[in-house]
Design a protein around this motif. Structure first.
Motif, PDB file in Angstrom:
ATOM      1  N   THR A  77     -43.040   5.599  43.243  1.00 60.48           N
ATOM      2  CA  THR A  77     -43.385   6.386  44.433  1.00 60.48           C
ATOM      3  C   THR A  77     -43.572   7.867  44.142  1.00 60.48           C
ATOM      4  OG1 THR A  77     -41.018   6.560  44.979  1.00 60.48           O
ATOM      5  CG2 THR A  77     -42.273   4.768  46.001  1.00 60.48           C
TER       6      THR A  77
ATOM      7  N   LEU B 292     -47.284  -0.301  37.902  1.00 58.81           N
ATOM      8  CA  LEU B 292     -45.895  -0.470  38.288  1.00 58.81           C
ATOM      9  C   LEU B 292     -44.959   0.070  37.205  1.00 58.81           C
ATOM     10  CD1 LEU B 292     -45.925  -4.055  39.859  1.00 58.81           C
ATOM     11  CD2 LEU B 292     -46.687  -1.887  40.822  1.00 58.81           C
TER      12      LEU B 292
ATOM     13  N   LYS C 248     -44.719  -3.548  52.298  1.00 57.12           N
ATOM     14  CA  LYS C 248     -43.794  -3.348  51.187  1.00 57.12           C
ATOM     15  C   LYS C 248     -44.585  -3.220  49.885  1.00 57.12           C
ATOM     16  CE  LYS C 248     -39.689  -5.655  53.048  1.00 57.12           C
ATOM     17  NZ  LYS C 248     -38.664  -6.692  52.814  1.00 57.12           N
ATOM     18  N   TYR C 249     -43.973  -2.548  48.911  1.00 55.59           N
ATOM     19  CA  TYR C 249     -44.602  -2.429  47.603  1.00 55.59           C
ATOM     20  C   TYR C 249     -44.463  -3.744  46.831  1.00 55.59           C
ATOM     21  CZ  TYR C 249     -44.410   2.611  48.540  1.00 55.59           C
ATOM     22  OH  TYR C 249     -44.559   3.852  49.105  1.00 55.59           O
TER      23      TYR C 249
ATOM     24  N   GLU D 173     -43.557  -6.337  43.850  1.00 59.96           N
ATOM     25  CA  GLU D 173     -42.417  -6.425  42.928  1.00 59.96           C
ATOM     26  C   GLU D 173     -42.664  -7.574  41.960  1.00 59.96           C
ATOM     27  OE1 GLU D 173     -37.852  -7.776  43.418  1.00 59.96           O
ATOM     28  OE2 GLU D 173     -38.332  -5.891  44.435  1.00 59.96           O
TER      29      GLU D 173
ATOM     30  N   VAL E 162     -49.981   4.981  45.149  1.00 60.40           N
ATOM     31  CA  VAL E 162     -49.269   3.737  45.442  1.00 60.40           C
ATOM     32  C   VAL E 162     -49.654   3.225  46.829  1.00 60.40           C
ATOM     33  CG1 VAL E 162     -47.329   4.328  43.941  1.00 60.40           C
ATOM     34  CG2 VAL E 162     -47.255   4.977  46.354  1.00 60.40           C
ATOM     35  N   PHE E 163     -49.555   1.910  47.027  1.00 60.65           N
ATOM     36  CA  PHE E 163     -49.894   1.330  48.325  1.00 60.65           C
ATOM     37  C   PHE E 163     -49.038   0.094  48.581  1.00 60.65           C
ATOM     38  CE2 PHE E 163     -52.971  -0.030  45.112  1.00 60.65           C
ATOM     39  CZ  PHE E 163     -52.849  -1.412  45.155  1.00 60.65           C
ATOM     40  N   GLU E 164     -48.893  -0.228  49.872  1.00 61.85           N
ATOM     41  CA  GLU E 164     -48.120  -1.380  50.318  1.00 61.85           C
ATOM     42  C   GLU E 164     -49.050  -2.526  50.698  1.00 61.85           C
ATOM     43  OE1 GLU E 164     -46.133   0.498  53.553  1.00 61.85           O
ATOM     44  OE2 GLU E 164     -44.413   1.137  52.325  1.00 61.85           O
TER      45      GLU E 164
ATOM     46  N   TYR F  58     -55.217  -9.161  46.392  1.00 60.20           N
ATOM     47  CA  TYR F  58     -54.585  -8.331  45.365  1.00 60.20           C
ATOM     48  C   TYR F  58     -54.638  -9.029  44.004  1.00 60.20           C
ATOM     49  CZ  TYR F  58     -52.815  -5.812  49.394  1.00 60.20           C
ATOM     50  OH  TYR F  58     -52.726  -5.092  50.572  1.00 60.20           O
TER      51      TYR F  58
ATOM     52  N   ILE G 197     -46.009  -9.647  46.893  1.00 56.61           N
ATOM     53  CA  ILE G 197     -46.414  -8.472  47.653  1.00 56.61           C
ATOM     54  C   ILE G 197     -46.381  -8.870  49.119  1.00 56.61           C
ATOM     55  CG2 ILE G 197     -48.890  -8.975  47.292  1.00 56.61           C
ATOM     56  CD1 ILE G 197     -49.279  -5.853  47.456  1.00 56.61           C
TER      57      ILE G 197
ATOM     58  N   THR H 238     -41.917  -2.294  40.017  1.00 58.17           N
ATOM     59  CA  THR H 238     -42.445  -2.024  41.340  1.00 58.17           C
ATOM     60  C   THR H 238     -43.152  -0.673  41.345  1.00 58.17           C
ATOM     61  OG1 THR H 238     -41.924  -2.052  43.713  1.00 58.17           O
ATOM     62  CG2 THR H 238     -40.370  -0.911  42.261  1.00 58.17           C
ATOM     63  N   ALA H 239     -43.606  -0.238  42.505  1.00 56.56           N
ATOM     64  CA  ALA H 239     -44.386   0.992  42.599  1.00 56.56           C
ATOM     65  C   ALA H 239     -43.546   2.209  42.218  1.00 56.56           C
ATOM     66  CB  ALA H 239     -44.924   1.160  44.009  1.00 56.56           C
TER      67      ALA H 239
END
Length: 289
Positions: free
Chosen positions: A103, A83, A41-42, A44, A108-110, A117, A37, A100-101
């Motif tokens: 969207t 995810l 960015k989201y 992954e 969702v958050f970055e 986290y 993370i 991943t997120a």
């Protein structure tokens, strides 16, 4: 005496002409988790099963190594998002799967600096959990410059001036790209402040290396004159640093029978791999011709 004994054993083995077949036991498959993370960015996550070290890996084997239908969540302590699995096709005919997120969902958050986290993965009847932090502060690149190799004018060294804050315990991983290409790490891709804490110091930023290729130590770490270089500079927590430090060492000493054994230190109990947070900054440089 010990060195002489080693040399005697090597000479004895070299003189022996009898073929020896060793039957190596096949290890059990293990879950391999690569989760990241980054700031803005989201997250992954890539899930695969480990492959036998001594086997030739085919495209089909690599494709079948991906693990599907996992339930993966990431939490920042206040919000939790699930995810979704996606894929992308590659030039090597392998379909690359990752989580991943989604969207289309509202929660969702970055990644953000200073946040912690938690990653949770439920798959095939097992659950894996790990925690990482994106540092709120850390080392910074103040400036970069290039230095030509005195013996070979076709090789250029990229130097950087880095400042480390007074607080101890700062760690960095960096990668570089040329002419807008893929970011790749060098053989040694990590920096820590054990010796340089609270100071500004100069360091060579090694050119990225494609790890599927052999290392030419005469040119390793250098760029070419006129290269446009972009540096990916990520402050990380200690667990992420330990993962990459030990993995770099394992790669650099692969095949060296005299190197000390070292276990790659992941931070996900019950699985191989890591869950890591990165506070990313970028630096661009045009190297001298």
């Amino acid at each position: 005496m010990r060195r002489k004994a080693v040399l005697l054993i090597c000479c004895a083995l070299a003189a022996c002409e009898k073929d020896i077949t060793v039957s190596l036991p096949k290890g059990e498959d293990q879950m391999v988790i690569e989760g990241i993370i980054e700031t803005d960015k989201y997250p992954e996550v890539i899930l695969t099963r480990s492959l036998n070290y001594f086997n030739h890996v085919s495209v089909d084997q690599l494709q079948n190594a991906f693990v599907h239908n996992a339930t993966i969540t990431v939490s920042d302590g206040t919000r939790t998002m699930q995810l979704k699995e996606f894929y992308k096709d590659t030039t090597s005919r392998v379909r690359w799967y990752y989580y991943t997120a989604d969207t289309t969902q509202a929660n969702v958050f970055e990644g953000k600096r200073g946040q912690t986290y938690t990653l949770r993965i439920a798959v095939e009847g097992k659950t894996y959990e790990a925690v990482t932090n994106i540092p709120g502060q850390g080392m910074t690149i103040d400036s970069t410059w290039s230095v030509k190799n005195s013996k070979d004018p076709n090789l250029v060294k990229l130097m950087a001036r880095i400042t480390d804050p007074a607080q101890r315990g700062n760690y960095v991983r960096y990668k570089s790209s040329r002419q807008g290409g893929v970011f790749r790490p060098g053989i040694n891709s990590t920096i820590d402040d054990q010796i340089v804490n609270g100071t500004s110091f100069n360091i060579q930023l090694e050119a990225g290396h494609e790890r599927s290729q052999n290392i030419d130590f005469d040119t390793y770490g250098y760029f070419k004159p006129g290269d446009t270089v972009r540096v990916w500079f990520g402050n990380i927590d200690k667990a992420t640093y330990e993962f990459w430090r030990t993995l770099d060492f394992a790669y650099a000493t692969n095949g060296n029978v005299f190197s000390s054994p070292l276990q790659v230190r992941g931070n996900i109990p019950g699985a191989l791999g890591y869950w890591g947070g990165y506070a990313i900054t970028y630096k661009s440089a045009r190297l001298v011709k």
